[in-house]
Structures are given as structure tokens and as C-alpha cells.
Enzyme design. Sequence first.
Site, short mmCIF file in Angstrom:
data_model
loop_
_atom_site.label_atom_id
_atom_site.label_comp_id
_atom_site.label_asym_id
_atom_site.label_seq_id
_atom_site.Cartn_x
_atom_site.Cartn_y
_atom_site.Cartn_z
N GLU A 145 -32.47 6.69 5.58
CA GLU A 145 -33.86 6.96 6.03
C GLU A 145 -35.02 6.45 5.21
O GLU A 145 -36.13 6.37 5.39
CB GLU A 145 -34.30 8.59 5.93
CG GLU A 145 -33.19 9.39 6.80
CD GLU A 145 -33.47 10.95 6.41
OE1 GLU A 145 -34.34 11.52 7.16
OE2 GLU A 145 -33.19 11.57 5.72
N SER A 185 -32.66 12.72 10.13
CA SER A 185 -33.09 12.02 11.00
C SER A 185 -31.78 11.91 12.10
O SER A 185 -31.62 10.75 12.47
CB SER A 185 -33.43 10.56 10.62
OG SER A 185 -34.62 10.64 9.70
N GLU A 235 -31.52 24.13 10.76
CA GLU A 235 -31.53 23.55 9.45
C GLU A 235 -33.11 23.65 9.24
O GLU A 235 -34.05 23.88 10.06
CB GLU A 235 -31.31 22.31 9.57
CG GLU A 235 -32.07 21.31 10.28
CD GLU A 235 -31.58 19.75 10.38
OE1 GLU A 235 -30.68 19.65 9.84
OE2 GLU A 235 -32.47 19.09 10.96
N ASN A 263 -35.97 21.15 6.87
CA ASN A 263 -36.32 19.88 6.36
C ASN A 263 -37.45 20.12 5.19
O ASN A 263 -38.53 20.82 5.75
CB ASN A 263 -36.67 18.79 7.40
CG ASN A 263 -35.83 18.47 8.18
OD1 ASN A 263 -34.73 17.90 8.09
ND2 ASN A 263 -35.89 19.39 9.48
N SER A 322 -44.84 11.74 13.87
CA SER A 322 -43.77 13.01 13.48
C SER A 322 -44.30 14.23 13.80
O SER A 322 -45.56 14.55 14.08
CB SER A 322 -43.71 12.73 11.97
OG SER A 322 -43.34 11.68 11.48
#
Length: 329
Positions: A15, A165, A287, A289, A298
Site C-alpha cells: 500500500e 486495499s 473488518e 481499517n 477515498s
Amino acid sequence: MKKNIAVIMGGFSSEYEISLKSAAVVMDKLDQNKYHCYGIYIQQDGWFYLDKNGAKHPINKDDFSCTIDDVKVNFHCVFNAIHGTPGEDGLLQAYFELLKVPHTSCGSYQAALTFNKRDFLSSLKPYGILCAKSYHLNQGETIDEDAIIKKVGLPCFVKANRAGSSFGISKVYKKEALNEAIALAFKEDDEIIIEQFLDGTEVSVGVITYQGKVTVLPITEIVSDNDFFDYEAKYQGKSQEITPARISNAQKEKVTHLAKKIYQLVKMKGFSRSEFIFLGDEPYLLEMNTTPGLTEESLLPQQAMAAGISLDALFDSAIEEALKNNPYI
């Protein structure tokens, strides 16, 4: 007096380039009348500040300082824009905590826990939080394809346990494709997680601490043009990201409450973005992040802007929260 802000970028994972893009946006949006911003590259072969002339100034890791033109620069706060290791897995958080340097990330324990998908999801099950069925595999262990399929079924997702990602992820439809998918995931991590496919609406929920208050941002619905929300869908425009999500009021209330509950359960701070899939009205957690992408495209910045929070204000608040809650002052 202006504060010296180190915007750290790079890292040791796949990433790396995404991190550079996030950091560039942060540095562009931070108030230059309020902050001196220094872009600090964290790489395997060295840490350095890169000045506008392209000269590298090494970081002194003893105290995370930098000497520029014979003047030592110490930093009032670190803005973390590193996705993956060592910025999202707790390593740098622990380093800054030892040095007593305020940073915009969550704590080292929270970063390590959430970065490990298997441990994070397991830790939440006692609280009744729904997750997909999963099968865990470490590099070197025997691959029992029949046992995997019996546990999670087909199709299933094969993922690197500690990666972001969508690097190293595959959707597997046939038993014969499992080994290839497992080998791909092991290129990213020596631990993998194989999960049941959940056929439902996928949403992303940002939860942040903004101006002293835990805030759930408008929810984004993910509609991938590809078979799932992979790297191309995330970063090359092959998806629709619809904010606010086209979900019912009951779904919105449930996932908003759940995302905030998880944030508070693990004692998070700073930015977070959690992914869920709805089966009916029930959200299943995929999940969390803790260093989400910060470019204008984003998800978390999109959600902030939908909530009326500019990127300038979002990033400024992160620094102010870190300075205000610094336990070492």
C-alpha cells in the site's frame, strides 16, 4: 506559535503508493498559517524528510527529530498516513507512545488488534457481533480443501490476514482454485483467513472522533463493477460508491449503532472505517481499517464531506484531538 507536524507516509507494504497519495492530500489541506508540515518517508532502507529541493534529511530515531540546515526540528504531533505495516499494525504507534510523541492514530494495542482480521473478529464475537464463518491457515500448515469447504462453503473469499486495499484477496468458486488463491494470499502475509461468502448489500461506515465527540459519518453503499470490491474497484473507478447508502431506516439504525459500539468497545480514537454486509436487516462485520485512505476520492473523506465536514476541518480536528488528549503533557 506554529506547530511542527510530521506527516508520515510510505511504509513497508503493497500500500506504499496509496499512502503517498493520502499524505499529499493531508499536506495540501492542513492550514499553513497554523502548521509547519514536514513530509516524512518511512521506508525499509531509511526514514527521512524530503525537502522541496529533493534533498533527504535523515530522521533521528532516538527522538524522532530531524536536523535541517544545522537546526534540529522536533515535532509537536505526527499525522499518520501510512496504510499497512508499520503504520496501521501498531508498530509505529508503540514507538511514538514510548517517545511520548502525540499522533493521530489509535493506540498501539487497537492498531495491532484491528489489523489482525482473525483476532479482531474473534474478540468481538462474545459481544454478539455477527461475522462470516471463517477458516484460519498459517503458512506451512497442511491445506485440507475438503475441511475448508465444509466450514465456509463455496464460493468463499481467501484473504491475507494482515493486509489492506484488497491485496492478496480472491473469490473462489471451485475446489480446484483454492490452492492458487491460498498461494496468492501467502504472498502478502504468512497468515490467511478464508471466509464464507455473504450475498448481500455491502456498506462502509466511518466512525471518527471529531471535535471531541464520537461521530458516525454518513454510510456508503459499495456496488462493484467487478465480482467483488477488489483493488480495481477501490482505486481504478470500477465501482459505485453511493453516499448515503440506499438502505432502509432499520438497516441504517442498526449499522450506525453497531459501528459506534465497536469503536467504543475496542477503545478506538482517531479515524476508522468498518465494512459490513447486510443479510436482510442484519449487518455482518467484515473488518475495521484504522488508517483509511485520505484522498478526496477515498471513502472516509467522501463520507466526511457528505456530513458537511471539509477535509481541512477533518485533518485539523485529528491533530487537535491528538494534542488535547496527549497523556504526556
